[in-house]
Design a protein around this motif. Structure first.
Motif, short mmCIF file in Angstrom:
data_model
loop_
_atom_site.label_atom_id
_atom_site.label_comp_id
_atom_site.label_asym_id
_atom_site.label_seq_id
_atom_site.Cartn_x
_atom_site.Cartn_y
_atom_site.Cartn_z
N THR A 1 21.19 53.56 51.16
CA THR A 1 21.19 52.12 50.98
C THR A 1 22.00 51.50 52.09
O THR A 1 22.97 52.07 52.58
N SER A 2 21.58 50.31 52.50
CA SER A 2 22.30 49.56 53.52
C SER A 2 22.49 48.15 53.00
O SER A 2 21.66 47.62 52.26
N GLY A 3 23.60 47.53 53.37
CA GLY A 3 23.89 46.16 52.97
C GLY A 3 24.36 45.37 54.15
O GLY A 3 25.00 45.91 55.06
N GLY A 4 24.05 44.06 54.15
CA GLY A 4 24.44 43.22 55.27
C GLY A 4 25.02 41.90 54.84
O GLY A 4 25.14 41.60 53.65
N GLY A 5 25.38 41.09 55.83
CA GLY A 5 25.95 39.78 55.59
C GLY A 5 24.98 38.80 54.97
O GLY A 5 25.38 37.74 54.51
N ASP A 6 23.71 39.14 54.96
CA ASP A 6 22.69 38.26 54.38
C ASP A 6 22.60 38.41 52.87
O ASP A 6 21.80 37.75 52.22
N GLU B 1 26.90 46.08 57.07
CA GLU B 1 28.26 46.10 56.53
C GLU B 1 28.53 47.33 55.66
O GLU B 1 29.68 47.72 55.50
N VAL B 2 27.49 47.91 55.08
CA VAL B 2 27.66 49.01 54.12
C VAL B 2 26.54 50.02 54.29
O VAL B 2 25.38 49.65 54.47
N LEU B 3 26.88 51.31 54.24
CA LEU B 3 25.91 52.40 54.15
C LEU B 3 26.38 53.32 53.04
O LEU B 3 27.56 53.66 52.96
N SER B 4 25.46 53.73 52.18
CA SER B 4 25.80 54.66 51.11
C SER B 4 24.58 55.53 50.84
O SER B 4 23.45 55.04 50.90
#
Length: 148
Positions: free
Chosen positions: A67-72, A56-59
């Motif tokens: 950094t990466s972010g997900g639905g979990d 959902e997110v890359l920064s």
């Protein structure tokens, strides 16, 4: 591809619906008077199933940190230079699971006492202060320090 971000000039980070993270190097070809110029993407690092669902997110912070972010509800840090996973943590409060009660998060811990964690919706990096801010759909945020 669900998310993409250029990091340090010619490094492209991509996240997929399957939860994969890939780092690509963008290179020019055919530079010269008579040769046609083109662009080539070369895979540098591949992390299948880095998240159990869509990224959902890359920064990123230059050529140091991605950094990466997900639905979990997990935020994972990666070294841009080596491609190594540096660490992972959950963002958000988590709430007890109940049937049919999911806000797009997920990532329960399985079994009794299962909890749902809200989807990571944003990650901001302040490289000069070595601070990382993670934001979740449930309204929570975390501030973390890192070393490069």
């Amino acid at each position: 591809v669900t998310r993409a971000a250029f990091l340090c000039g010619n490094v492209l980070a991509c996240g997929t619906v399957e939860g994969d993270i890939r780092l690509w190097r963008l290179e020019r070809t055919g530079v010269g008077e008579r040769r046609e110029e083109g662009l080539v993407l070369t895979l540098q690092h591949d992390h299948p199933r880095a998240h159990p669902g869509p990224v959902e997110v890359l920064s990123g912070a230059g050529d140091v940190l991605l950094t990466s972010g997900g639905g979990d509800g997990r935020v994972t840090a990666w070294s841009v230079r080596t491609g190594l996973r540096l660490g992972s943590l959950r963002c958000g409060r988590g709430r007890p699971a109940s049937p049919g009660n999911d806000d797009g998060g997920g990532g329960g811990d399985g079994g009794e006492g299962r909890r749902y964690y809200s989807c990571v919706v944003g990650v901001a990096i302040a490289p000069a202060d070595r601070q990382l801010f993670c934001f979740c759909r449930d309204g929570t945020y975390m501030r973390l320090s890192y070393v490069d």
